[in-house]
Structure formats: structure tokens, C-alpha cells
Write an enzyme that holds these catalytic residues in place. Structure first.
Site, PDB file in Angstrom:
ATOM      1  N   SER A 156     -42.691 -48.467 -55.554  1.00 29.09           N
ATOM      2  CA  SER A 156     -43.646 -48.442 -54.669  1.00 29.09           C
ATOM      3  C   SER A 156     -44.840 -47.277 -54.938  1.00 29.09           C
ATOM      4  O   SER A 156     -44.555 -46.457 -55.764  1.00 29.09           O
ATOM      5  CB  SER A 156     -43.099 -47.865 -53.385  1.00 29.09           C
ATOM      6  N   TYR A 189     -50.776 -49.297 -52.635  1.00 28.17           N
ATOM      7  CA  TYR A 189     -51.131 -49.151 -51.413  1.00 28.17           C
ATOM      8  C   TYR A 189     -52.719 -48.784 -51.808  1.00 28.17           C
ATOM      9  O   TYR A 189     -53.013 -47.613 -52.542  1.00 28.17           O
ATOM     10  CB  TYR A 189     -50.796 -48.201 -50.435  1.00 28.17           C
ATOM     11  N   THR A 230     -50.298 -54.706 -51.753  1.00 24.10           N
ATOM     12  CA  THR A 230     -49.754 -54.767 -50.145  1.00 24.10           C
ATOM     13  C   THR A 230     -50.925 -54.607 -49.333  1.00 24.10           C
ATOM     14  O   THR A 230     -51.522 -53.884 -49.231  1.00 24.10           O
ATOM     15  CB  THR A 230     -48.579 -53.615 -49.790  1.00 24.10           C
ATOM     16  N   LYS A 246     -49.419 -59.115 -50.995  1.00 28.54           N
ATOM     17  CA  LYS A 246     -48.243 -59.071 -50.394  1.00 28.54           C
ATOM     18  C   LYS A 246     -48.505 -58.720 -48.887  1.00 28.54           C
ATOM     19  O   LYS A 246     -49.281 -58.045 -48.672  1.00 28.54           O
ATOM     20  CB  LYS A 246     -47.091 -57.748 -51.004  1.00 28.54           C
ATOM     21  N   HIS A 287     -43.223 -57.326 -44.017  1.00 26.05           N
ATOM     22  CA  HIS A 287     -42.965 -56.045 -44.071  1.00 26.05           C
ATOM     23  C   HIS A 287     -41.729 -55.615 -43.428  1.00 26.05           C
ATOM     24  O   HIS A 287     -41.653 -54.439 -43.065  1.00 26.05           O
ATOM     25  CB  HIS A 287     -44.329 -55.005 -43.649  1.00 26.05           C
TER      26      HIS A 287
HETATM   27  C1  FNR Z   1     -40.693 -51.070 -46.957  1.00 22.94           C
HETATM   28  N1  FNR Z   1     -41.586 -51.934 -47.330  1.00 22.94           N
HETATM   29  C2  FNR Z   1     -42.735 -51.458 -48.253  1.00 22.94           C
HETATM   30  N2  FNR Z   1     -43.673 -52.483 -48.725  1.00 22.94           N
HETATM   31  C3  FNR Z   1     -44.356 -51.860 -49.491  1.00 22.94           C
HETATM   32  O1  FNR Z   1     -45.416 -52.921 -50.025  1.00 22.94           O
HETATM   33  N3  FNR Z   1     -44.508 -50.663 -49.800  1.00 22.94           N
HETATM   34  C4  FNR Z   1     -43.568 -49.665 -49.392  1.00 22.94           C
HETATM   35  O2  FNR Z   1     -43.997 -48.642 -49.755  1.00 22.94           O
HETATM   36  C5  FNR Z   1     -42.718 -49.907 -48.540  1.00 22.94           C
HETATM   37  N4  FNR Z   1     -41.853 -49.111 -47.989  1.00 22.94           N
HETATM   38  C6  FNR Z   1     -40.872 -49.635 -47.353  1.00 22.94           C
HETATM   39  C7  FNR Z   1     -39.875 -48.692 -46.869  1.00 22.94           C
HETATM   40  C8  FNR Z   1     -38.717 -48.951 -46.008  1.00 22.94           C
HETATM   41  C9  FNR Z   1     -37.908 -47.839 -45.608  1.00 22.94           C
HETATM   42  C10 FNR Z   1     -38.646 -50.448 -45.699  1.00 22.94           C
HETATM   43  C11 FNR Z   1     -37.411 -50.818 -45.144  1.00 22.94           C
HETATM   44  C12 FNR Z   1     -39.539 -51.415 -46.224  1.00 22.94           C
HETATM   45  C13 FNR Z   1     -41.330 -53.254 -47.243  1.00 22.94           C
HETATM   46  C14 FNR Z   1     -40.714 -53.952 -48.160  1.00 22.94           C
HETATM   47  O3  FNR Z   1     -41.151 -54.217 -49.132  1.00 22.94           O
HETATM   48  C15 FNR Z   1     -40.265 -55.484 -47.655  1.00 22.94           C
HETATM   49  O4  FNR Z   1     -41.319 -56.228 -47.206  1.00 22.94           O
HETATM   50  C16 FNR Z   1     -39.169 -55.343 -46.514  1.00 22.94           C
HETATM   51  O5  FNR Z   1     -38.086 -54.326 -46.613  1.00 22.94           O
HETATM   52  C17 FNR Z   1     -38.633 -56.845 -46.439  1.00 22.94           C
HETATM   53  O6  FNR Z   1     -37.740 -56.823 -45.495  1.00 22.94           O
HETATM   54  P1  FNR Z   1     -36.057 -56.603 -45.290  1.00 22.94           P
HETATM   55  O7  FNR Z   1     -35.469 -57.302 -46.449  1.00 22.94           O
HETATM   56  O8  FNR Z   1     -35.842 -55.084 -45.252  1.00 22.94           O
HETATM   57  O9  FNR Z   1     -35.515 -57.083 -43.772  1.00 22.94           O
END
Ligand code: FNR
Length: 366
Positions: free
Chosen positions: A122, A146, A172, A241, A265
């Protein structure tokens, strides 16, 4: 456990996990982690309707058992962008792994690498990308971006990611502003000091004010021009994404996206949105196999992986359960989570009469 400068105590134990299911993992992680960190990880936006739907919606489609199928020892191997991986299961990019474990992203990277699948990193990583990249050998590394409003910052981050060995960029696009995370507000949650660090370039320039400044600068007007720019500037495959509609998938492909990442997300952004699984089949129809589809949000069982693949996904990404594995067992816990998903998927493949990943993709759900 040790305490960091702001008193955040992340676990440090490293052990294999005996996993019954990922819901148990969430419960156990909740008992172990500081409340602010756990709620940040587990929580969603608003009423958490979309968060819940992400899991429940898998039950809207069923898998028909096939019994005279001449199948044994199903094989989960597949590939994406020319990279062979042991199963179609990767991790989703997640911020600040240091909330879950003291080893931070370095621990996750080791666990992912041990399993042999793709590592995603990330923008809001808690370990330096080069430090993380060092602990893995030939594991493919995808960097999640990002975008900042300042294109010089975007270029610097992309340069750094490329120099550290990123083989693809995940743009993203669904977090142009923060979702309404009420648990974080109630907990007055702030990231512990020095977490996340984003990139060497930005850390030098803004130090510990980093996160606020980045969010303030985070780009809201993301368009197809940005997809084009990142593809041209990085010369790497770019996945978009956060795609939840066929229209956006088509726009992304026209702009040169090398992959479509279907995700909401994990229910952390637009509450009231449909479950990510509900949007997958219609997106897959318009993508028509021109580029690979990566799917995430709500995947908790082998059944869910199977249903996503049968609905058009090529690869499935797991979010929160990987972080719970990290919390409970460090890098070994991360590997345990991937092994759990692979084993569970193989069981479903056997019972559904599918020998290969290709067979799953040709399966019609009931
Ligand atoms: C995320 N997600 C996320 N996505 C992204 O593109 N950059 C990021 O920095 C983050 N940070 C992040 C932190 C936390 C704590 C979570 C739970 C999620 C979203 C992540 O990539 C993904 O889309 C989701 O976590 C998928 O859903 P599930 O499997 O957690 O239900």
C-alpha cells in the site's frame, strides 16, 4: 509486546495457526489487538451495511454439487501477467500493518513470499518498500498508489516503487475522500507515530504530519487521464481498483488499464453500495476476457473464492483475514491464512467436480 512512542501495543508472537474459519480469526484478533487498531481494521463505513452485504451476498448464488465428475486432487495453480502462482489467491493492499503486528509489512511480505503468491504494498505502508522488498526473493511485488494532487509527488512515488522492484501498479480510485468510519471517530483513532510512512520521498518532506497532509492533498478528480499517465510514466501494467460498474470498467480499459480490480474497499468507503460480489458478473461480461479481473471484498471462505472465479474473476484478493493472521501469528500466521484458503478451495473444487481453475471459470452457479 512492546509499546511504541504513543503507547500502541502491537503483538509480536510468531506461530503457525490452526484455522477453523476466518470468522474465528477475527474474533481472536479482536481479543488481542488494542481496540483502536482492531476497529480501524475490522470496521466499515456508516451503518456497515455494505461491509455485511459483502459476505452475505455470496449466498445469493449456489454451487451445484457434481458427483460423477472423475476429479481427484484438484489443482489450484494459475498465472497472471506471466507470473505463476500456487493459487488464484493474493492479498489486498492494506495500510499500516504495524497496527496488527510489530513486524509490520516485513512480516506480511515474508508470509506471502513463503506461500509463493503476489505481494501487494500500500501507499500507506508502515515499512519502507525497499525494506519489505528485501525479505522476499522473486515474489512479484505490486505497488498500490493513492494519487496526490501534486503530480511531482506521484512521479516520485512511482519512481521509488519501480526502483524497489514493483512489477505492476494498482491505482486505487475509490478513496478520493475518506469513508465515514464512525468507530474511528468514537475511538479518536490516530495512527501511532511513524506509521504509516508512505515513501522515503514523502517521509523526508513532511515527517510525522504525513498522513494528514497526504489526505489533504489526495486527488479527488481522478479520471481516465490519470490511468493513461500512470501507464505511460511507469511503463508497468496498471490495474484500476475500486471498479463497481461496467461503465467504469470500459473506461479503464479504453484508457489502457491492464487489469480491472473489482472492489468496494471492503465496505469502508461508500456505505449503501451493493456487495462487491453482486457487481462482478456484469463487469466480467463487458470486460469479456480482454484483461484480467481481480476481485476483493468479503472473501472469507473457499466457497467465496470459487463463486468469484465462477462469476468472472481471474484472481481473488483477501483483505482483513490476512491482517488477522499477521496479528495472531506474524509471518507464519500470514502463511497459515493462505494455506487455509487454498485447502478450503480444494475441498470445494472436489465437491463441485472441478479439477482446475479453468474448470471453475467454466462453472455456472445455480
Ligand atoms: C484497506 N484497503 C486498502 N485499499 C487500498 O487500495 N489501499 C490501502 O491502503 C488500503 N488500506 C486498507 C486498510 C484496511 C485496514 C483495510 C481492511 C482495507 C482495502 C483493501 O485493499 C481491500 O479492498 C479490502 O480489504 C477487501 O475487503 P475484505 O477482504 O477486507 O473484506
Amino acid at each position: 509486546m512492546t509499546t511504541d512512542k504513543l503507547g500502541y501495543q502491537a503483538p509480536s508472537e510468531i506461530k503457525e495457526l490452526d484455522i477453523v474459519n476466518t470468522y474465528d480469526l477475527e474474533k481472536q484478533a479482536g481479543e488481542l489487538l488494542p481496540k483502536g487498531g482492531f476497529d480501524y481494521i475490522a470496521g466499515g463505513a456508516g451503518d456497515e451495511y455494505t461491509l455485511k452485504q459483502n459476505i452475505d451476498a455470496f449466498n445469493l448464488k449456489r454451487i451445484l454439487p457434481r458427483v460423477l465428475a472423475d476429479v481427484e486432487y484438484p489443482k489450484t495453480q494459475t498465472s497472471i501477467f506471466g507470473q505463476d502462482i500456487p493459487s488464484p489467491i493474493i492479498m489486498a493492499p492494506i495500510a499500516a500493518h504495524g497496527l496488527a503486528h510489530q513486524s509490520k509489512e516485513v512480516g506480511t511480505a515474508k508470509g506471502v513470499s513463503e506461500y509463493g503468491t503476489i505481494l501487494t504494498i500500500s501507499t500507506y505502508s508502515g515499512s519502507d518498500f525497499d525494506e519489505t522488498a528485501k525479505v522476499v526473493n522473486d515474489t512479484p511485488k505490486w505497488f498500490q498508489l493513492y494519487m496526490s494532487k501534486d503530480n511531482e509527488v506521484n512521479k516520485a512515488i512511482l519512481d521509488e516503487a519501480k526502483a524497489d522492484g514493483a512489477s505492476a501498479i494498482i491505482l486505487t480510485a475509490d478513496a478520493t475522500t475518506m469513508g465515514n468510519r464512525e468507530k474511528d471517530k468514537r475511538n479518536a483513532f490516530v495512527f501511532p507515530f511513524d506509521m504509516p510512512i508512505v515513501s522515503r520521498h514523502l517521509r523526508k518532506s513532511v515527517e510525522d504530519q504525513l498522513l494528514n497532509i497526504i489526505y489533504m492533498e489526495s486527488k479527488q478528480k481522478i479520471t481516465v487521464e490519470d490511468v493513461r499517465f500512470i501507464a505511460e510514466y511507469s511503463e508497468l501494467p496498471v490495474m484500476v481498483k475500486g471498479i463497481q460498474s461496467p461503465e467504469d470498467a470500459l473506461k479503464a480499459i479504453e484508457a489502457g488499464a491492464a487489469g480491472i480490480w473489482v472492489s468496494n474497499h471492503g465496505g469502508r468507503q461508500l456505505d449503501g453500495a451493493p456487495a462487491s460480489f453482486e457487481t462482478l458478473a456484469s463487469i466480467s461480461e463487458v470486460v469479456a476476457k480482454r484483461v484480467p479481473i481481480i476481485f476483493d471484498s468479503g472473501v472469507r471462505r473457499g466457497e467465496h473464492v470459487f463463486k468469484a472465479l465462477a462469476s468472472g474473476a481471474d484472481i481473488v484478493a483477501i483483505g482483513r483475514p490476512v491482517l488477522y493472521g499477521l496479528a495472531l501469528g506474524g509471518w507464519k500466521g500470514v502463511t497459515s491464512v493462505f494455506n487455509y484458503f487454498e485447502k478450503d478451495l480444494k475441498r470445494i473444487m472436489q465437491l463441485a467436480g472441478t479439477q482446475t481453475i479453468e474448470d471453475i471459470k467454466n462453472t455456472e452457479l445455480f
